[in-house]
Design a protein around this motif. Structure first.
Motif, PDB file in Angstrom:
ATOM      1  N   LEU A  65       0.838  -1.196   0.000  1.00  0.00           N
ATOM      2  CA  LEU A  65       0.000   0.000   0.000  1.00  0.00           C
ATOM      3  C   LEU A  65       0.879   1.254   0.000  1.00  0.00           C
ATOM      4  O   LEU A  65       0.623   2.207  -0.741  1.00  0.00           O
ATOM      5  N   MET A  66       1.944   1.261   0.803  1.00  0.00           N
ATOM      6  CA  MET A  66       2.855   2.401   0.830  1.00  0.00           C
ATOM      7  C   MET A  66       3.526   2.580  -0.523  1.00  0.00           C
ATOM      8  O   MET A  66       3.684   3.697  -1.009  1.00  0.00           O
ATOM      9  N   LEU A  67       3.915   1.491  -1.162  1.00  0.00           N
ATOM     10  CA  LEU A  67       4.516   1.557  -2.485  1.00  0.00           C
ATOM     11  C   LEU A  67       3.522   2.167  -3.479  1.00  0.00           C
ATOM     12  O   LEU A  67       3.887   3.031  -4.279  1.00  0.00           O
ATOM     13  N   ALA A  68       2.270   1.761  -3.410  1.00  0.00           N
ATOM     14  CA  ALA A  68       1.244   2.304  -4.310  1.00  0.00           C
ATOM     15  C   ALA A  68       1.051   3.802  -4.087  1.00  0.00           C
ATOM     16  O   ALA A  68       1.007   4.589  -5.045  1.00  0.00           O
ATOM     17  N   ILE A  69       0.966   4.230  -2.846  1.00  0.00           N
ATOM     18  CA  ILE A  69       0.753   5.650  -2.538  1.00  0.00           C
ATOM     19  C   ILE A  69       1.966   6.479  -2.965  1.00  0.00           C
ATOM     20  O   ILE A  69       1.824   7.540  -3.585  1.00  0.00           O
ATOM     21  N   LYS A  70       3.168   6.005  -2.658  1.00  0.00           N
ATOM     22  CA  LYS A  70       4.378   6.737  -3.065  1.00  0.00           C
ATOM     23  C   LYS A  70       4.476   6.820  -4.584  1.00  0.00           C
ATOM     24  O   LYS A  70       4.910   7.830  -5.133  1.00  0.00           O
ATOM     25  N   SER A  71       4.082   5.770  -5.268  1.00  0.00           N
ATOM     26  CA  SER A  71       4.129   5.770  -6.730  1.00  0.00           C
ATOM     27  C   SER A  71       3.163   6.785  -7.311  1.00  0.00           C
ATOM     28  O   SER A  71       3.489   7.481  -8.276  1.00  0.00           O
ATOM     29  N   LEU A  72       1.985   6.875  -6.737  1.00  0.00           N
ATOM     30  CA  LEU A  72       1.015   7.877  -7.198  1.00  0.00           C
ATOM     31  C   LEU A  72       1.563   9.282  -7.006  1.00  0.00           C
ATOM     32  O   LEU A  72       1.405  10.144  -7.874  1.00  0.00           O
ATOM     33  N   GLU A  73       2.199   9.517  -5.885  1.00  0.00           N
ATOM     34  CA  GLU A  73       2.784  10.828  -5.609  1.00  0.00           C
ATOM     35  C   GLU A  73       3.900  11.130  -6.602  1.00  0.00           C
ATOM     36  O   GLU A  73       4.038  12.254  -7.078  1.00  0.00           O
ATOM     37  N   ALA A  74       4.691  10.127  -6.939  1.00  0.00           N
ATOM     38  CA  ALA A  74       5.794  10.325  -7.885  1.00  0.00           C
ATOM     39  C   ALA A  74       5.274  10.676  -9.276  1.00  0.00           C
ATOM     40  O   ALA A  74       5.905  11.437 -10.006  1.00  0.00           O
ATOM     41  N   GLU A  75       4.113  10.117  -9.650  1.00  0.00           N
ATOM     42  CA  GLU A  75       3.532  10.414 -10.958  1.00  0.00           C
ATOM     43  C   GLU A  75       3.185  11.887 -11.101  1.00  0.00           C
ATOM     44  O   GLU A  75       3.153  12.423 -12.195  1.00  0.00           O
ATOM     45  N   LYS A  76       2.921  12.547  -9.987  1.00  0.00           N
ATOM     46  CA  LYS A  76       2.582  13.971 -10.021  1.00  0.00           C
ATOM     47  C   LYS A  76       3.813  14.824 -10.244  1.00  0.00           C
ATOM     48  O   LYS A  76       3.717  16.018 -10.468  1.00  0.00           O
TER      49      LYS A  76
END
Length: 187
Positions: free
Chosen positions: A66-77
């Protein structure tokens, strides 16, 4: 909150949690040093189970992904040049470890990814691998960091697999993991 939840659910599909339900719930709270909103992540990692607070039911592996998914979404921004994952392998193994390693490798195409791991299937996906060693000298702990060559990586990944870098079977398996990772990068 709906777009965050949808984004997390999409990311989780690639991390072996495709059937997970995830919601973000906001609740107004009296203003304090913590802000004026209470935010709670609700999750149901297993079909047929009700949504429950993430803080109460998630396993270590689920939290890691879940942390990997959230960090990845933030990186996409944008704005995040380097992402650090410390022991992202907590509570996972087998096919999930392969999926997380592939996901991190894919993420590294757009961001610098630093990952501390004890899982061979994740380490094998790296473009470069460092070995961290700790030793006690004169009552003090010192830490060293060493970039590994291809041969050293094979030995280290073999050690991660079986506890020994000298076993022929674990060395063969380590070489296979490194070759598979390299082949996937050129697809």
């Amino acid at each position: 909150s709906a777009s965050l939840a949808e984004g997390v659910r999409e990311q989780l599909k690639d991390l072996g949690m495709g059937k997970t339900r995830f919601e973000v719930r906001f609740q107004e709270a009296p203003f304090s040093e913590a802000g004026a909103d209470r935010v709670e992540f609700m999750i149901s990692p297993n079909p047929g189970e009700p949504l429950k607070p993430l803080s109460k039911i998630a396993s270590g592996g689920e939290l890691s992904r879940l942390m990997l998914a959230i960090k990845s979404l933030e990186a996409e921004k944008g704005g995040v040049g380097t992402m650090v994952f410390d022991e992202i392998d907590t509570g996972i193994g087998g096919q999930v470890g392969v999926a997380v390693g592939a996901y991190l490798q894919q993420l590294s195409q757009y961001r610098q990814v630093l990952c501390v791991t004890h899982l061979a299937t994740i380490a094998a996906q790296a473009d470069q691998q460092y070995k961290v060693d700790k030793q006690v000298l004169d009552g003090r702990t010192s830490t060293s960091l060493r970039l590994l060559s291809r041969q050293d990586r094979e030995v280290e990944i073999a050690r991660m697999l079986s506890g020994s870098g000298e076993s022929h079977v674990s060395r063969t398996h380590a070489a296979e993991l490194l070759n598979q990772s390299r082949a996937q990068k050129f697809l």
